[in-house]
Design a protein around this motif. Structure first.
Motif, PDB file in Angstrom:
ATOM      1  N   PHE A  15      -9.676 -16.695   8.871  1.00  0.00           N
ATOM      2  CA  PHE A  15      -8.649 -16.619   9.864  1.00  0.00           C
ATOM      3  C   PHE A  15      -7.899 -15.573  10.392  1.00  0.00           C
ATOM      4  N   SER A  16      -7.696 -15.911  11.540  1.00  0.00           N
ATOM      5  CA  SER A  16      -7.420 -14.539  12.392  1.00  0.00           C
ATOM      6  C   SER A  16      -5.534 -14.244  12.036  1.00  0.00           C
ATOM      7  N   LEU A  17      -4.948 -15.345  11.517  1.00  0.00           N
ATOM      8  CA  LEU A  17      -3.567 -15.260  10.939  1.00  0.00           C
ATOM      9  C   LEU A  17      -3.644 -15.533   9.755  1.00  0.00           C
ATOM     10  N   PRO A  18      -3.929 -15.025   8.614  1.00  0.00           N
ATOM     11  CA  PRO A  18      -4.084 -15.241   7.127  1.00  0.00           C
ATOM     12  C   PRO A  18      -2.667 -15.333   6.664  1.00  0.00           C
ATOM     13  N   TRP A  19      -2.443 -16.477   5.602  1.00  0.00           N
ATOM     14  CA  TRP A  19      -1.396 -16.188   4.801  1.00  0.00           C
ATOM     15  C   TRP A  19      -1.085 -15.202   4.165  1.00  0.00           C
ATOM     16  N   PRO A  20       0.218 -14.662   3.773  1.00  0.00           N
ATOM     17  CA  PRO A  20       0.615 -13.711   3.181  1.00  0.00           C
ATOM     18  C   PRO A  20       0.163 -14.238   1.439  1.00  0.00           C
ATOM     19  N   GLU A  21       0.078 -13.248   0.654  1.00  0.00           N
ATOM     20  CA  GLU A  21      -0.212 -13.474  -0.730  1.00  0.00           C
ATOM     21  C   GLU A  21       0.847 -14.694  -1.409  1.00  0.00           C
ATOM     22  N   SER A  22       2.198 -14.231  -0.878  1.00  0.00           N
ATOM     23  CA  SER A  22       3.269 -14.698  -1.618  1.00  0.00           C
ATOM     24  C   SER A  22       3.040 -16.450  -1.070  1.00  0.00           C
ATOM     25  N   SER A  23       2.503 -16.701   0.062  1.00  0.00           N
ATOM     26  CA  SER A  23       2.714 -18.007   0.657  1.00  0.00           C
ATOM     27  C   SER A  23       1.951 -18.909  -0.524  1.00  0.00           C
ATOM     28  N   PHE A  24       0.517 -18.328  -0.555  1.00  0.00           N
ATOM     29  CA  PHE A  24      -0.235 -19.098  -1.494  1.00  0.00           C
ATOM     30  C   PHE A  24       0.390 -19.249  -3.181  1.00  0.00           C
ATOM     31  N   LYS A  25       1.079 -17.981  -3.559  1.00  0.00           N
ATOM     32  CA  LYS A  25       1.928 -17.896  -4.933  1.00  0.00           C
ATOM     33  C   LYS A  25       2.874 -19.125  -4.788  1.00  0.00           C
ATOM     34  N   PHE A  26       3.424 -19.288  -3.584  1.00  0.00           N
ATOM     35  CA  PHE A  26       4.506 -20.382  -3.770  1.00  0.00           C
ATOM     36  C   PHE A  26       3.759 -21.631  -3.813  1.00  0.00           C
ATOM     37  N   GLU A  27       2.741 -21.944  -3.036  1.00  0.00           N
ATOM     38  CA  GLU A  27       1.979 -23.296  -2.986  1.00  0.00           C
ATOM     39  C   GLU A  27       1.712 -23.783  -4.514  1.00  0.00           C
ATOM     40  N   ILE A  28       0.959 -22.711  -5.080  1.00  0.00           N
ATOM     41  CA  ILE A  28       0.380 -22.845  -6.454  1.00  0.00           C
ATOM     42  C   ILE A  28       1.653 -23.077  -7.516  1.00  0.00           C
ATOM     43  N   GLU A  29       2.638 -22.180  -7.532  1.00  0.00           N
ATOM     44  CA  GLU A  29       3.564 -22.051  -8.512  1.00  0.00           C
ATOM     45  C   GLU A  29       4.926 -23.008  -8.097  1.00  0.00           C
ATOM     46  N   SER A  30       5.278 -23.049  -7.096  1.00  0.00           N
ATOM     47  CA  SER A  30       6.707 -23.575  -6.602  1.00  0.00           C
ATOM     48  C   SER A  30       6.813 -24.852  -6.011  1.00  0.00           C
ATOM     49  N   ASN A  31       5.579 -25.087  -5.060  1.00  0.00           N
ATOM     50  CA  ASN A  31       5.815 -26.236  -4.116  1.00  0.00           C
ATOM     51  C   ASN A  31       5.307 -27.467  -4.902  1.00  0.00           C
ATOM     52  N   PRO A  32       6.420 -28.510  -5.110  1.00  0.00           N
ATOM     53  CA  PRO A  32       5.957 -29.845  -5.829  1.00  0.00           C
ATOM     54  C   PRO A  32       5.101 -30.484  -5.138  1.00  0.00           C
ATOM     55  N   LEU A  33       5.004 -30.352  -3.591  1.00  0.00           N
ATOM     56  CA  LEU A  33       4.430 -31.107  -2.758  1.00  0.00           C
ATOM     57  C   LEU A  33       2.896 -30.757  -2.492  1.00  0.00           C
ATOM     58  N   ALA A  34       2.590 -29.576  -2.772  1.00  0.00           N
ATOM     59  CA  ALA A  34       1.314 -28.926  -2.746  1.00  0.00           C
ATOM     60  C   ALA A  34       0.226 -29.410  -3.690  1.00  0.00           C
ATOM     61  N   ARG A  35      -0.953 -29.775  -3.401  1.00  0.00           N
ATOM     62  CA  ARG A  35      -2.087 -29.981  -4.171  1.00  0.00           C
ATOM     63  C   ARG A  35      -3.194 -28.868  -3.741  1.00  0.00           C
ATOM     64  N   CYS A  36      -3.522 -27.936  -4.726  1.00  0.00           N
ATOM     65  CA  CYS A  36      -4.321 -26.846  -4.182  1.00  0.00           C
ATOM     66  C   CYS A  36      -5.563 -27.025  -4.998  1.00  0.00           C
ATOM     67  N   TRP A  37      -6.739 -26.998  -4.380  1.00  0.00           N
ATOM     68  CA  TRP A  37      -7.808 -26.958  -5.004  1.00  0.00           C
ATOM     69  C   TRP A  37      -8.975 -25.845  -4.508  1.00  0.00           C
ATOM     70  N   VAL A  38      -9.958 -25.509  -5.319  1.00  0.00           N
ATOM     71  CA  VAL A  38     -10.913 -24.689  -4.939  1.00  0.00           C
ATOM     72  C   VAL A  38     -12.361 -25.442  -5.308  1.00  0.00           C
ATOM     73  N   ALA A  39     -13.259 -24.929  -4.830  1.00  0.00           N
ATOM     74  CA  ALA A  39     -14.848 -25.473  -4.932  1.00  0.00           C
ATOM     75  C   ALA A  39     -15.561 -24.142  -5.600  1.00  0.00           C
ATOM     76  N   GLU A  40     -16.332 -24.360  -6.493  1.00  0.00           N
ATOM     77  CA  GLU A  40     -17.045 -23.479  -7.317  1.00  0.00           C
ATOM     78  C   GLU A  40     -18.432 -23.616  -7.069  1.00  0.00           C
ATOM     79  N   ALA A  41     -19.351 -22.601  -6.751  1.00  0.00           N
ATOM     80  CA  ALA A  41     -20.733 -22.749  -6.847  1.00  0.00           C
ATOM     81  C   ALA A  41     -21.429 -21.992  -8.040  1.00  0.00           C
ATOM     82  N   THR A  42     -22.270 -22.530  -8.589  1.00  0.00           N
ATOM     83  CA  THR A  42     -23.186 -21.909  -9.649  1.00  0.00           C
ATOM     84  C   THR A  42     -24.340 -21.464  -9.195  1.00  0.00           C
ATOM     85  N   ARG A  43     -24.903 -20.181  -9.234  1.00  0.00           N
ATOM     86  CA  ARG A  43     -26.145 -19.773  -9.050  1.00  0.00           C
ATOM     87  C   ARG A  43     -27.158 -19.244 -10.135  1.00  0.00           C
ATOM     88  N   GLU A  44     -28.100 -19.809 -10.361  1.00  0.00           N
ATOM     89  CA  GLU A  44     -28.785 -19.608 -11.675  1.00  0.00           C
ATOM     90  C   GLU A  44     -27.618 -19.265 -12.815  1.00  0.00           C
TER      91      GLU A  44
END
Ligand SMILES: CC(C)(COP(=O)(O)OP(=O)(O)OC[C@H]1O[C@@H](n2cnc3c(N)ncnc32)[C@H](O)[C@@H]1OP(=O)(O)O)[C@@H](O)C(=O)NCCC(=O)NCCS
Length: 153
Positions: A15-44
């Motif tokens: 993104f040309s306007l990335p979020w500050p680290e504090s925004s992701f921290k807030f979403e993960i740790e403090s925002n009860p409305l947020a559902r945060c997911w990642v996808a992982e790939a495994t190579r060999e």
């Protein structure tokens, strides 16, 4: 939180306007409305690699897609489609009946993906993005059709 450094790098690559680290921290740790997911790939034999992330805000019965991105080397492999479908199905089981998002007018890849899910353009926020004054297109998915989401996962 273990994924946070990789998520921040992915956000900055995507993104040309990335979020500050504090925004992701807030979403993960403090925002009860947020559902945060990642996808992982495994190579060999390598350790799993975080290749995509999504943040959804579940506001009463509406899932707002706050952000979604896939690592540039892993795009066009169906990862965003599967991650978005997974996150919407999860939100459905938590009470979601419809979904909503904003996307840059020129983001053909994302708009095409959202249309595949059944999102429709419902409005425009003129000159919404501060970096280049681009319009935001508002899209919604209402009502949600679970049968349409399941094959996309
Ligand atoms: C948009 C984005 C998340 C798509 O991720 P992806 O994993 O490459 O997408 P998928 O492979 O799951 O593709 C799903 C659908 O999206 C559309 N799509 C994805 N990339 C596209 C492209 N470059 N051009 C046109 N359509 C595209 C297609 O409809 C595709 O379905 P198809 O493969 O059956 O044609 C990715 O390009 C990205 O991270 N972009 C930068 C961040 C961003 O713009 N996020 C969206 C913010 S609103």
């Amino acid at each position: 939180m273990d994924d946070l450094p990789a998520v921040i790098m992915l956000d900055q690559q995507s993104f040309s306007l990335p979020w500050p680290e504090s925004s992701f921290k807030f979403e993960i740790e403090s925002n009860p409305l947020a559902r945060c997911w990642v996808a992982e790939a495994t190579r060999e034999a390598d350790a799993p690699l975080m290749v995509a992330m999504i943040v959804i805000w579940l506001i009463i019965d509406e899932a707002h897609v706050a952000t979604i991105a896939v690592h540039p080397e892993f795009r066009r492999k169906g990862i965003a489609r599967r991650l978005l479908a997974f996150a919407l199905i999860d939100a459905y089981h938590a009470g979601m009946e419809k979904s909503f998002l904003e996307v840059r007018r020129g983001n053909d890849a994302a708009i095409s993906m959202y249309q595949r899910f059944g999102y429709h353009e419902v409005g425009v926020r003129r000159k919404y993005y501060q970096d280049n004054g681009e319009d935001a297109v508002l899209m919604d998915l209402d009502p949600l059709d679970l049968e349409r989401l399941i094959p996309l996962q």
